[in-house]
Design a protein around this motif. Structure first.
Motif, PDB file in Angstrom:
ATOM      1  N   LYS A  90       0.863  -1.180   0.000  1.00  0.00           N
ATOM      2  CA  LYS A  90       0.000   0.000   0.000  1.00  0.00           C
ATOM      3  C   LYS A  90       0.903   1.235   0.000  1.00  0.00           C
ATOM      4  O   LYS A  90       1.903   1.277   0.720  1.00  0.00           O
ATOM      5  CB  LYS A  90      -0.863  -0.037   1.260  1.00  0.00           C
ATOM      6  N   ASN A  91       0.561   2.206  -0.816  1.00  0.00           N
ATOM      7  CA  ASN A  91       1.397   3.404  -0.892  1.00  0.00           C
ATOM      8  C   ASN A  91       0.651   4.616  -0.329  1.00  0.00           C
ATOM      9  O   ASN A  91      -0.306   5.094  -0.929  1.00  0.00           O
ATOM     10  CB  ASN A  91       1.802   3.651  -2.362  1.00  0.00           C
ATOM     11  N   ASN A  92       1.112   5.092   0.837  1.00  0.00           N
ATOM     12  CA  ASN A  92       0.461   6.244   1.466  1.00  0.00           C
ATOM     13  C   ASN A  92       1.037   7.558   0.970  1.00  0.00           C
ATOM     14  O   ASN A  92       0.557   8.629   1.322  1.00  0.00           O
ATOM     15  CB  ASN A  92       0.643   6.186   2.994  1.00  0.00           C
ATOM     16  N   ASN A 100       6.339  -6.255  -7.573  1.00  0.00           N
ATOM     17  CA  ASN A 100       5.668  -6.277  -8.875  1.00  0.00           C
ATOM     18  C   ASN A 100       6.568  -5.861 -10.036  1.00  0.00           C
ATOM     19  O   ASN A 100       6.126  -5.862 -11.185  1.00  0.00           O
ATOM     20  CB  ASN A 100       4.458  -5.327  -8.863  1.00  0.00           C
ATOM     21  N   SER A 101       7.782  -5.443  -9.704  1.00  0.00           N
ATOM     22  CA  SER A 101       8.703  -4.882 -10.708  1.00  0.00           C
ATOM     23  C   SER A 101       8.013  -3.778 -11.521  1.00  0.00           C
ATOM     24  O   SER A 101       8.176  -3.695 -12.750  1.00  0.00           O
ATOM     25  CB  SER A 101       9.210  -5.967 -11.663  1.00  0.00           C
ATOM     26  N   PHE A 102       7.241  -2.960 -10.827  1.00  0.00           N
ATOM     27  CA  PHE A 102       6.523  -1.875 -11.488  1.00  0.00           C
ATOM     28  C   PHE A 102       6.166  -0.821 -10.434  1.00  0.00           C
ATOM     29  O   PHE A 102       5.962  -1.169  -9.273  1.00  0.00           O
ATOM     30  CB  PHE A 102       5.237  -2.423 -12.141  1.00  0.00           C
ATOM     31  N   PRO A 103       6.073   0.455 -10.809  1.00  0.00           N
ATOM     32  CA  PRO A 103       5.712   1.460  -9.792  1.00  0.00           C
ATOM     33  C   PRO A 103       4.251   1.334  -9.345  1.00  0.00           C
ATOM     34  O   PRO A 103       3.403   0.873 -10.114  1.00  0.00           O
ATOM     35  CB  PRO A 103       5.937   2.790 -10.521  1.00  0.00           C
ATOM     36  N   ILE A 104       3.978   1.747  -8.112  1.00  0.00           N
ATOM     37  CA  ILE A 104       2.605   1.772  -7.587  1.00  0.00           C
ATOM     38  C   ILE A 104       2.194   3.244  -7.537  1.00  0.00           C
ATOM     39  O   ILE A 104       2.970   4.088  -7.058  1.00  0.00           O
ATOM     40  CB  ILE A 104       2.530   1.220  -6.151  1.00  0.00           C
ATOM     41  N   GLU A 105       0.978   3.534  -7.961  1.00  0.00           N
ATOM     42  CA  GLU A 105       0.570   4.947  -8.008  1.00  0.00           C
ATOM     43  C   GLU A 105       0.485   5.541  -6.602  1.00  0.00           C
ATOM     44  O   GLU A 105       0.248   4.841  -5.621  1.00  0.00           O
ATOM     45  CB  GLU A 105      -0.772   5.088  -8.730  1.00  0.00           C
ATOM     46  N   GLY A 106       0.662   6.873  -6.522  1.00  0.00           N
ATOM     47  CA  GLY A 106       0.556   7.570  -5.244  1.00  0.00           C
ATOM     48  C   GLY A 106      -0.861   8.047  -5.014  1.00  0.00           C
ATOM     49  O   GLY A 106      -1.738   7.859  -5.873  1.00  0.00           O
TER      50      GLY A 106
END
Lengths: 365, 217
Positions: free
Chosen positions: A3-5, A15-21
């Protein structure tokens, strides 16, 4: 999934991929990127604190800590390749570096609070009456850090014992000694906090302040070299001896260690001894994050850390100058700090000359 | 009213027991069941140190003006749960002029404070050779300083509820002893003879101590 806060996207190793903010989505450029390149990029920057440009021309920021999130997939001032991103259709405003750094700091603070807890610094009463479990956590964390360094240096010697030259062995053994000494200092401070009554009940011994600084310099020299900071030879000398408790050892350590810790690479730490008939003044100067006048007023408070200091180094506990001031008061040593208000921007952080001045009166009746 | 020649303790400031700092002159005893890791280094620096794993009797420390005492794992013969801390208490009771160093890794433990406060100094278990040398040098300077030694004895006398007048009279005898290099002035002091036998024994032990040997011979 992590989870990205943070309002900005972060790299997900999983995931070898960015997670959105919470505020910024992943730009279209990322979906065109090859995962292999990206993974290489993030593996490379993970241990290197600072702003970086990713293979697709976007910006990344790493705190240099193994478990911390890497901010990425945004456009940060002076840290992007315009030729690679100009064709993007995504919303990519140029963010100032300070905004990114303060966003990291805020999301870090949120992690340490329960959901209903207001964002408020502890009052002096709360601090003095609480059982300082944070100091225990901090001390354990620091002791483990130094112990890890000792293990690493020892293993480096053991694994290459046949081929390693004498000079390298000497350097590594010095590092082991430095880590061990810094561990002792942390433990002494913990003892001081846990059982303060015994400190002043001890017999004070005649102590040379210059020698204490010189020892701290010799030990911290290794730490300074590791951080690319130079401790200049001391300016001046002093034969003054004062009657002091053993805990005084901590004072030169904390002053010089802070100076090194907050200095950017290739900067210098200087210590000047001005010895006259009436007093000895010791001035330690370094280039560090700017402290506002308000921050300087609170700098001796327990667990207090200036905003710039928190951004530059999030490993501190805000104990150093608090204990430093207590020790000065115990020995009738004057301590003042100053942060030059004219500053230079470096890596998005305001830096200026930081000075700690100690004053020891010679007529101490 | 005191009808006798008076002296000030400061008159002893010019008396130096030793011209230079002779580390070997002051015997140091260390009591530690694990030995002392820095023993050899301390000895190489010229200190006169002896390390024992334990002692059976408090008299074992008699000849040593400086005693370094571990807290745990020693003092088995004394059958106290406070082990080394109890030895510190015993040394201070019988030989108040001695400098006692508690050598411990338990400075944070307030249960031992009563004993820690009796020790003159506490040195943690993880000090390095520089710290050993600096601390022992400072301690030796105190051992050979006649003013410092009397101040320690004076504190002891007050703790034993000896009257201020008697403490002062003993102080005059002590100063005269040192200035005239005649230890019998204090050893045969009328004031001393009037004190209780325990305190008298301690002062007589003090007269036989290193400071008198060095100043008077």
């Amino acid at each position: 999934m992590i989870k990205n806060n943070n309002p900005l996207p972060v790299w997900s190793k999983e995931n070898s991929f960015p997670i959105e903010g919470t505020l910024f989505e992943i730009p279209d450029i990322c979906s065109k990127a090859k995962n292999k390149w990206c993974r290489k990029h993030y593996d490379r920057i993970e241990a290197h604190r600072g702003f970086h440009i990713c293979p697709m021309g976007l910006s990344s920021y790493s705190t240099g800590e193994p478990s911390a999130n890497i901010i990425t997939a945004v456009r940060i001032a002076d840290a992007y390749d315009n030729s690679k991103i100009k064709a993007s259709c995504s919303f990519l405003p140029t963010l100032p570096k300070t905004l990114v750094l303060s966003s990291i700091k805020k999301s870090r603070n949120q992690k340490h609070q329960t959901p209903n807890e207001p964002t408020r610094p502890a009052t002096p009463q709360q601090i003095t009456t609480s059982n300082d479990s944070e100091l225990i956590d901090f001390s354990l964390h620091e002791v483990r850090k130094f112990n890890r360094q000792i293990k690493r240096y020892s293993e480096e010697i053991l694994h290459h014992i046949e081929s390693i030259d004498k000079k390298t062995i000497e350097a590594k053994v010095k590092s082991i000694f430095a880590s061990s000494s810094m561990m002792s200092i942390r433990l002494n401070i913990y003892d001081f906090e846990a059982n303060p009554d015994i400190v002043t009940a001890q017999m004070p011994l005649s102590t040379s302040i210059y020698k204490k600084f010189d020892k701290a310099r010799r030990i911290l020299d290794v730490y300074a070299k590791d951080r690319g900071v130079k401790i200049l030879p001391f300016d001046g000398n002093s034969y003054l001896e004062i009657s002091a408790y053993q805990i005084l050892d901590f004072l030169p350590f904390v002053i010089m260690e802070n100076a090194i810790k907050y200095s950017p690479r290739d900067q210098e730490v200087s210590v000047k001894f001005e010895d006259d008939k009436e007093s000895l003044t010791i001035i330690t100067s370094s280039f560090g994050p700017l402290n506002t006048k308000e921050e300087l007023r609170d700098i001796f408070g327990k667990r207090f850390r200036g905003e710039g200091a928190q951004i530059v180094d999030n490993g501190g506990g805000g104990y150093g100058l608090y204990f430093g001031k207590l020790i000065c008061d115990m020995h009738d040593i004057g301590i003042t700090v100053d942060s030059d208000q004219s500053y230079t921007n470096f890596n998005g952080i305001k830096y200026s000359t930081f000075t700690v001045t100690l004053n020891i009166k010679k007529n101490r009746n | 009213m005191i009808l006798r020649k008076e002296y000030a303790l400061s008159q002893l400031s010019d008396i130096t027991a030793l011209k230079g700092l002779e580390r070997s002159v002051v015997p140091i005893l260390c009591i530690d069941d694990e030995g002392l890791e820095y023993e050899q280094i301390i000895r190489t620096h010229g200190f006169n140190i002896r390390v024992l794993n334990d002692i059976q009797d408090i008299k074992a420390v008699k000849e040593y003006p400086v005693v370094i005492c571990d807290i745990q794992g020693i003092g088995k013969s004394f059958a106290s749960k406070y082990q080394g801390a109890h030895i510190i208490e015993e040394i201070k009771r019988h030989y108040p002029e001695k400098i006692v160093i508690a050598h411990t890794g338990q400075k944070h433990d307030a249960r031992y404070n009563k004993f820690f406060l009796m020790a003159d100094l506490m040195l943690p278990k993880d000090i390095d050779s520089d710290e050993w040398i600096d601390n022992l040098d400072s301690i030796i300077r105190k051992v050979i300083d006649p003013i410092e030694q009397w101040k320690r004895m004076r504190d002891y006398l007050y703790k034993q509820d000896i009257s201020t007048r008697n403490v002062y009279l003993l102080e005059l005898d002590y100063i005269k002893s040192i200035l005239t290099k005649n230890k019998s002035t204090l050893a045969n002091s009328k004031t001393l003879k009037a004190l209780n036998p325990d305190v008298r024994g301690v002062i007589q032990g003090f007269v036989a101590s290193l400071i008198f040997k060095m100043v008077i011979g």
